[in-house]
Design an enzyme around this catalytic site. Structure first.
Site, short mmCIF file in Angstrom:
data_model
loop_
_atom_site.label_atom_id
_atom_site.label_comp_id
_atom_site.label_asym_id
_atom_site.label_seq_id
_atom_site.Cartn_x
_atom_site.Cartn_y
_atom_site.Cartn_z
N ARG A 191 0.82 -1.21 0.00
CA ARG A 191 0.00 0.00 0.00
C ARG A 191 0.86 1.26 0.00
NH1 ARG A 191 -4.78 -1.13 4.50
NH2 ARG A 191 -5.86 -2.82 3.39
N ASP B 30 -14.08 10.08 12.24
CA ASP B 30 -13.13 9.10 11.73
C ASP B 30 -11.78 9.80 11.58
OD1 ASP B 30 -13.62 6.14 10.36
OD2 ASP B 30 -11.80 7.13 9.63
#
Length: 283
Positions: free
Chosen positions: A43, A152
């Protein structure tokens, strides 16, 4: 919210993957096991290419010795967090909210405003699922006033939540009656997409919050907190710390919902379990 890091020069041997893992734990709370090393480094390849670097070792050097950590933290948060959620996930929790909390206990909200918080909101599906339940209750009790918050650490999913546009397969768990009332189906180039109605969107606020930080800019008289499927990514000490901090924002008599796999984690003396993975804060 800005994650500000102190830049500390490290020796060549100290700014590799292990240092990255320690930094992520200290700043975000997420534990990265060695079994996920390949996935994380894969990633990170996107950032390596975006910055014109050769490999992840160059990327770690950029973070820890070249002053790049602060600017990269938003990208790192995206890389190491799992943003998995669904509408009406663990549906029994929403039945409990509707039938027990609202059905038996609440008619007009605490101090005139009933507050709910989705503490790991991801793309907003959980917060909007709660909002639909509250909006339905308000149809039966016009004096019922409510507000919803979703938080978040990821800027990307928060932007998704604010847009409130979802594909057909994502909104499939929404009951037909609620879908007809609170979702608009896209036409032409938006075919196959659905958007939350303006009336519901206006009731739900989304903002950035890092659960591992000490202070939360969140009200302290919240009636319902969903802290679901996020504690599993923290170590036991951080789990307890986050629970205590989140618990400070729950009003006496309010309810804390955790993920079904996290029920055994909640061990706080003033919280009584009232249903699977649901706890009531004692007055």
């Amino acid at each position: 919210m800005t994650l500000t890091m102190t830049q500390t020069p490290l020796g060549e041997a100290n700014f590799g993957f292990d240092a990255f893992v320690r930094m992520v734990h200290d700043t975000i709370g997420v534990c990265i096991p060695q079994t996920k090393r390949h996935m994380i480094e894969t990633r990170l390849g996107n950032r390596v290419r975006a910055l014109g670097l050769k490999n992840t070792q160059d990327y770690f050097r950029h973070l820890f010795t070249e002053g790049g950590l602060d600017s990269e933290m938003p990208h790192i948060a995206e890389t190491v967090t799992t943003n998995k959620t669904d509408f009406f996930r663990e549906v029994d929790h929403f039945y409990y909210l509707r039938d027990v909390v609202l059905g038996n206990e609440v008619r007009h909200g605490r101090n005139g405003l009933f507050k709910v918080w989705s503490a790991a909101a991801s793309n907003g599906a959980e917060a909007f699922s709660m909002a639909m339940i509250l909006a339905e209750h308000a149809l039966s009790f016009p004096g019922f006033n409510w507000a919803a918050l979703g938080t978040d650490i990821s800027n990307r999913v928060l932007e998704h939540a604010r847009r409130a546009i979802y594909s057909h397969n994502v909104i499939e768990p929404v009951p037909a009656a609620l879908r007809n009332r609170y979702l608009y189906e896209g036409q032409n180039e938006w075919q196959g997409k659905w958007r939350i109605s303006p009336g519901l969107r206006n009731r739900v606020q989304f903002k950035k919050l890092n659960l591992i930080e000490e202070d939360y800019n969140v009200d302290t008289d919240i009636d319902i907190i969903f802290l679901r499927n996020v504690l599993i990514y923290f170590d036991p000490d951080d789990q307890l710390t986050v629970l205590r901090r989140v618990g400070r924002h729950l009003a006496p008599g309010g309810h804390l919902f955790v993920g079904n796999s996290e029920s055994m984690i909640v061990r706080m003396p003033n919280f009584r379990q009232v249903a699977p993975a649901i706890y009531r804060k004692e007055p």
